[in-house]
Write a protein that holds these residues in place. Structure first.
Motif, PDB file in Angstrom:
ATOM      1  N   TRP A  67       0.600  -1.216   0.259  1.00  0.00           N
ATOM      2  CA  TRP A  67      -0.350  -0.258  -0.202  1.00  0.00           C
ATOM      3  C   TRP A  67       0.900   1.269  -0.020  1.00  0.00           C
ATOM      4  O   TRP A  67       0.234   2.253   0.163  1.00  0.00           O
ATOM      5  CB  TRP A  67      -1.033   0.210   1.623  1.00  0.00           C
ATOM      6  N   TRP A  68       2.403   0.778   0.047  1.00  0.00           N
ATOM      7  CA  TRP A  68       3.220   2.289   0.137  1.00  0.00           C
ATOM      8  C   TRP A  68       3.116   2.634  -1.312  1.00  0.00           C
ATOM      9  O   TRP A  68       3.684   3.713  -1.183  1.00  0.00           O
ATOM     10  CB  TRP A  68       4.229   1.833   0.549  1.00  0.00           C
ATOM     11  N   GLN A  69       2.456   2.266  -2.557  1.00  0.00           N
ATOM     12  CA  GLN A  69       2.321   2.601  -3.803  1.00  0.00           C
ATOM     13  C   GLN A  69       1.524   3.559  -3.486  1.00  0.00           C
ATOM     14  O   GLN A  69       1.386   4.726  -4.867  1.00  0.00           O
ATOM     15  CB  GLN A  69       1.854   1.090  -5.007  1.00  0.00           C
ATOM     16  N   LEU A  70       0.760   4.690  -2.575  1.00  0.00           N
ATOM     17  CA  LEU A  70      -0.093   5.629  -2.658  1.00  0.00           C
ATOM     18  C   LEU A  70       0.743   6.533  -2.532  1.00  0.00           C
ATOM     19  O   LEU A  70       0.091   7.178  -2.654  1.00  0.00           O
ATOM     20  CB  LEU A  70      -1.005   4.944  -1.622  1.00  0.00           C
ATOM     21  N   VAL A  71       1.522   6.341  -2.401  1.00  0.00           N
ATOM     22  CA  VAL A  71       2.694   7.539  -2.195  1.00  0.00           C
ATOM     23  C   VAL A  71       3.661   8.026  -3.667  1.00  0.00           C
ATOM     24  O   VAL A  71       2.672   8.987  -3.842  1.00  0.00           O
ATOM     25  CB  VAL A  71       4.254   7.430  -1.385  1.00  0.00           C
ATOM     26  N   PRO A  72       3.850   7.141  -4.563  1.00  0.00           N
ATOM     27  CA  PRO A  72       3.905   7.520  -5.716  1.00  0.00           C
ATOM     28  C   PRO A  72       2.580   7.903  -6.370  1.00  0.00           C
ATOM     29  O   PRO A  72       3.168   8.415  -7.210  1.00  0.00           O
ATOM     30  CB  PRO A  72       4.774   6.065  -6.218  1.00  0.00           C
ATOM     31  N   ALA A  73       1.989   7.337  -6.471  1.00  0.00           N
ATOM     32  CA  ALA A  73       0.489   7.481  -7.129  1.00  0.00           C
ATOM     33  C   ALA A  73       0.396   8.930  -6.524  1.00  0.00           C
ATOM     34  O   ALA A  73      -0.635   9.982  -7.637  1.00  0.00           O
ATOM     35  CB  ALA A  73      -0.533   6.790  -6.036  1.00  0.00           C
ATOM     36  N   ALA A  74       0.433   9.721  -5.684  1.00  0.00           N
ATOM     37  CA  ALA A  74      -0.008  10.940  -4.929  1.00  0.00           C
ATOM     38  C   ALA A  74       1.411  12.388  -5.990  1.00  0.00           C
ATOM     39  O   ALA A  74       0.873  13.089  -6.761  1.00  0.00           O
ATOM     40  CB  ALA A  74      -0.253  11.878  -3.798  1.00  0.00           C
ATOM     41  N   LEU A  75       2.432  11.182  -5.830  1.00  0.00           N
ATOM     42  CA  LEU A  75       4.101  12.321  -6.419  1.00  0.00           C
ATOM     43  C   LEU A  75       3.459  12.533  -7.928  1.00  0.00           C
ATOM     44  O   LEU A  75       3.245  13.252  -8.996  1.00  0.00           O
ATOM     45  CB  LEU A  75       4.843  11.524  -6.216  1.00  0.00           C
ATOM     46  N   LEU A  76       2.567  11.401  -8.369  1.00  0.00           N
ATOM     47  CA  LEU A  76       2.179  11.111 -10.034  1.00  0.00           C
ATOM     48  C   LEU A  76       1.534  12.125 -10.480  1.00  0.00           C
ATOM     49  O   LEU A  76       1.624  12.872 -11.423  1.00  0.00           O
ATOM     50  CB  LEU A  76       1.828   9.864 -10.032  1.00  0.00           C
ATOM     51  N   GLY A  77       0.258  11.973  -9.281  1.00  0.00           N
ATOM     52  CA  GLY A  77      -0.332  13.750  -9.299  1.00  0.00           C
ATOM     53  C   GLY A  77       0.462  14.684 -10.161  1.00  0.00           C
ATOM     54  O   GLY A  77      -0.522  15.259 -10.444  1.00  0.00           O
ATOM     55  N   LEU A  78       1.190  14.713  -8.965  1.00  0.00           N
ATOM     56  CA  LEU A  78       1.773  15.961  -8.799  1.00  0.00           C
ATOM     57  C   LEU A  78       2.402  16.552 -10.397  1.00  0.00           C
ATOM     58  O   LEU A  78       1.706  17.867 -11.006  1.00  0.00           O
ATOM     59  CB  LEU A  78       2.709  16.253  -7.855  1.00  0.00           C
ATOM     60  N   VAL A  79       3.702  15.256 -10.518  1.00  0.00           N
ATOM     61  CA  VAL A  79       3.968  15.734 -12.312  1.00  0.00           C
ATOM     62  C   VAL A  79       3.088  15.784 -13.592  1.00  0.00           C
ATOM     63  O   VAL A  79       3.674  16.894 -14.175  1.00  0.00           O
ATOM     64  CB  VAL A  79       5.138  14.235 -12.388  1.00  0.00           C
ATOM     65  N   VAL A  80       2.163  15.038 -13.385  1.00  0.00           N
ATOM     66  CA  VAL A  80       1.285  14.616 -14.059  1.00  0.00           C
ATOM     67  C   VAL A  80       0.290  16.424 -14.971  1.00  0.00           C
ATOM     68  O   VAL A  80       0.443  17.641 -15.203  1.00  0.00           O
ATOM     69  CB  VAL A  80      -0.023  13.706 -14.276  1.00  0.00           C
ATOM     70  N   THR A  81      -0.175  16.815 -13.585  1.00  0.00           N
ATOM     71  CA  THR A  81      -0.035  17.853 -13.695  1.00  0.00           C
ATOM     72  C   THR A  81       0.642  19.366 -13.663  1.00  0.00           C
ATOM     73  O   THR A  81       0.357  20.432 -15.028  1.00  0.00           O
ATOM     74  CB  THR A  81      -0.805  18.805 -11.966  1.00  0.00           C
ATOM     75  N   GLN A  82       2.773  18.897 -13.871  1.00  0.00           N
ATOM     76  CA  GLN A  82       2.945  20.017 -14.025  1.00  0.00           C
ATOM     77  C   GLN A  82       3.118  19.372 -15.948  1.00  0.00           C
ATOM     78  O   GLN A  82       3.212  20.593 -16.845  1.00  0.00           O
ATOM     79  CB  GLN A  82       4.296  19.636 -13.764  1.00  0.00           C
ATOM     80  N   LEU A  83       2.770  18.487 -16.350  1.00  0.00           N
ATOM     81  CA  LEU A  83       2.658  18.434 -17.911  1.00  0.00           C
ATOM     82  C   LEU A  83       1.867  19.079 -18.387  1.00  0.00           C
ATOM     83  O   LEU A  83       1.781  19.390 -19.425  1.00  0.00           O
ATOM     84  CB  LEU A  83       2.662  16.860 -18.492  1.00  0.00           C
ATOM     85  N   GLY A  84       0.364  19.537 -17.604  1.00  0.00           N
ATOM     86  CA  GLY A  84      -0.471  19.938 -18.196  1.00  0.00           C
ATOM     87  C   GLY A  84      -1.066  22.067 -18.622  1.00  0.00           C
ATOM     88  O   GLY A  84      -0.707  22.052 -19.368  1.00  0.00           O
ATOM     89  N   PHE A  85       0.350  21.899 -17.347  1.00  0.00           N
ATOM     90  CA  PHE A  85       0.873  23.313 -17.223  1.00  0.00           C
ATOM     91  C   PHE A  85       1.480  23.131 -18.706  1.00  0.00           C
ATOM     92  O   PHE A  85       1.449  24.316 -19.656  1.00  0.00           O
ATOM     93  CB  PHE A  85       0.928  23.613 -16.365  1.00  0.00           C
ATOM     94  N   LEU A  86       2.480  22.279 -18.705  1.00  0.00           N
ATOM     95  CA  LEU A  86       3.506  22.962 -20.214  1.00  0.00           C
ATOM     96  C   LEU A  86       2.782  22.889 -20.942  1.00  0.00           C
ATOM     97  O   LEU A  86       3.205  23.436 -21.865  1.00  0.00           O
ATOM     98  CB  LEU A  86       4.479  21.857 -20.311  1.00  0.00           C
ATOM     99  N   GLY A  87       1.594  22.059 -21.350  1.00  0.00           N
ATOM    100  CA  GLY A  87       0.328  21.812 -22.036  1.00  0.00           C
ATOM    101  C   GLY A  87       0.109  23.587 -22.888  1.00  0.00           C
ATOM    102  O   GLY A  87      -0.077  23.344 -23.791  1.00  0.00           O
ATOM    103  N   HIS A  88       0.060  23.599 -21.645  1.00  0.00           N
ATOM    104  CA  HIS A  88      -1.307  25.564 -21.296  1.00  0.00           C
ATOM    105  C   HIS A  88      -0.347  26.108 -22.505  1.00  0.00           C
ATOM    106  O   HIS A  88      -0.707  26.920 -23.269  1.00  0.00           O
ATOM    107  CB  HIS A  88      -1.580  25.205 -20.257  1.00  0.00           C
TER     108      HIS A  88
END
Length: 367
Positions: A67-88
């Motif tokens: 269940w520690w996988q939920l930590v990289p899951a949250a971090l991945l959400g942050l990185v994907v957000t930054q990719l969305g900003f770069l696309g913007h």
């Protein structure tokens, strides 16, 4: 100029009907060199995001069934957000000088990185920039799950819909956990629909690979329960971060009545709100905390928005144009309060003096 600024300057198009105050500001900004490209900045941002994705993939594989996988899951959400900003940024022609490389960079970053359709986003977002917070023109305040205007709230003042409108401010942030799914669905629905979309098949290929490959990878690496939990956490973080960056910029600012006339400078400044907070807020909000400057100069590279802010503030002060800027927490409080009370304010649509003045300004005109 910094070392990574290019000598070429992006073209600055002054919209029709622009009054002299913006023309003077545009000339001052052009002379400042702040419209020059920042290739080094964007190269570093893209490299950082790709590097973070690689590190997270290694971490997920290394952690295995836990269940520690939920930590990289949250971090991945942050990185994907930054990719969305770069696309913007690329969609706004902030990265390259030419339209074509910006368009393809936006497709790759938005579709391949964030799982969002550039074609869907571009049409919707262009309408928003043309008429922020104007009834009947800005799709960001159009009827939907939430009521953003008095007109919409007035039609939902009884029963369960009325209760929801009166409490929608408190429900706003919980609902943002679903915004990631909503954005993915809107992207897919648009690409599968009949409306014309440029490079539809390229975008479909990108989204199918990105979304389908992501889910398939999770199911191969994790048991179904943990895979679903991983996906839910990542999507929730992505939705909250992205939606939490958009909401403070216009929600709670004056609503422009249908048919009202405004010059370009006032249309963009009076309906937008900046959010102060320093470098951390700059990163978390993807530069959208400089919303006033972004709306006035949408092709300006993100790191230059902070530098042009003093020029814009001084120019607005000289022309007696209100320049709104608050802290991050205060901006969220304004959004929650506005959403909770928009139904009550629907009983007095002329409560805002600016809206009342605009309603008296007559038929559509310049701006």
């Amino acid at each position: 100029m910094t070392a990574d600024q290019h000598s070429a300057v992006a073209p600055l198009r002054v919209p029709r009907g622009t009054a002299a105050p913006f023309t003077a500001l545009a000339a001052e900004v052009r002379a400042s060199g702040l419209l020059r490209r920042r290739y080094g900045y964007y190269a570093a941002m893209v490299t950082g995001c790709v590097g973070a994705l690689v590190c997270l993939a290694v971490l997920v594989v290394g952690l295995g069934d836990t269940w520690w996988q939920l930590v990289p899951a949250a971090l991945l959400g942050l990185v994907v957000t930054q990719l969305g900003f770069l696309g913007h940024d690329a969609a706004h022609r902030q990265v390259f000088v030419g339209a074509r490389p910006n368009d393809w960079a936006a497709r790759l970053l938005s579709g391949g990185g964030a799982g969002l359709s550039y074609g869907w986003w571009r049409g919707k977002h262009n309408q928003h920039h043309a008429a922020p917070n104007q009834e009947g023109r800005d799709p960001d305040i159009a009827p939907g799950l939430l009521a953003f205007t008095a007109e919409i709230a007035a039609a939902r003042d009884t029963g369960p819909a009325g209760w929801f409108v009166r409490h929608q401010g408190w429900l706003f942030f919980p609902l943002l956990t679903l915004e990631g799914l909503n954005l993915h669905w809107a992207s897919v629905r648009t690409l599968l629909g009949r409306a014309p979309v440029r490079h539809r098949w390229s975008e479909l290929a990108l989204l199918t690979t990105r979304l389908g490959g992501y889910v398939a990878g999770l199911l191969l690496l994790l048991p179904p329960g943990k895979a679903v939990a991983f996906l839910a956490v990542q999507m929730a973080v992505f939705g909250v971060c992205l939606g939490g960056s958009f909401a403070p910029n216009h929600k709670g600012m004056p609503i422009v009545p249908r048919g009202a006339r405004l010059d370009f400078l006032r249309r963009q400044v009076l309906m937008s709100r900046n959010v102060r907070g320093g470098p951390v807020v700059d990163v978390v909000m993807g530069g959208l905390n400089y919303q006033i400057e972004h709306h006035l100069f949408p092709s300006m590279p993100r790191p230059n928005l902070r530098r042009v802010r003093p020029l814009v503030r001084e120019h607005c002060a000289r022309h007696d144009i209100a320049y709104t800027e608050v802290g991050l927490l205060e901006s969220y409080a304004i959004v929650v309060d506005y959403l909770n009370h928009v139904g009550l304010r629907a009983r007095d649509p002329f409560q805002c003096p600016l809206s009342a003045a605009l309603r008296e300004s007559g038929p559509p005109g310049a701006g």
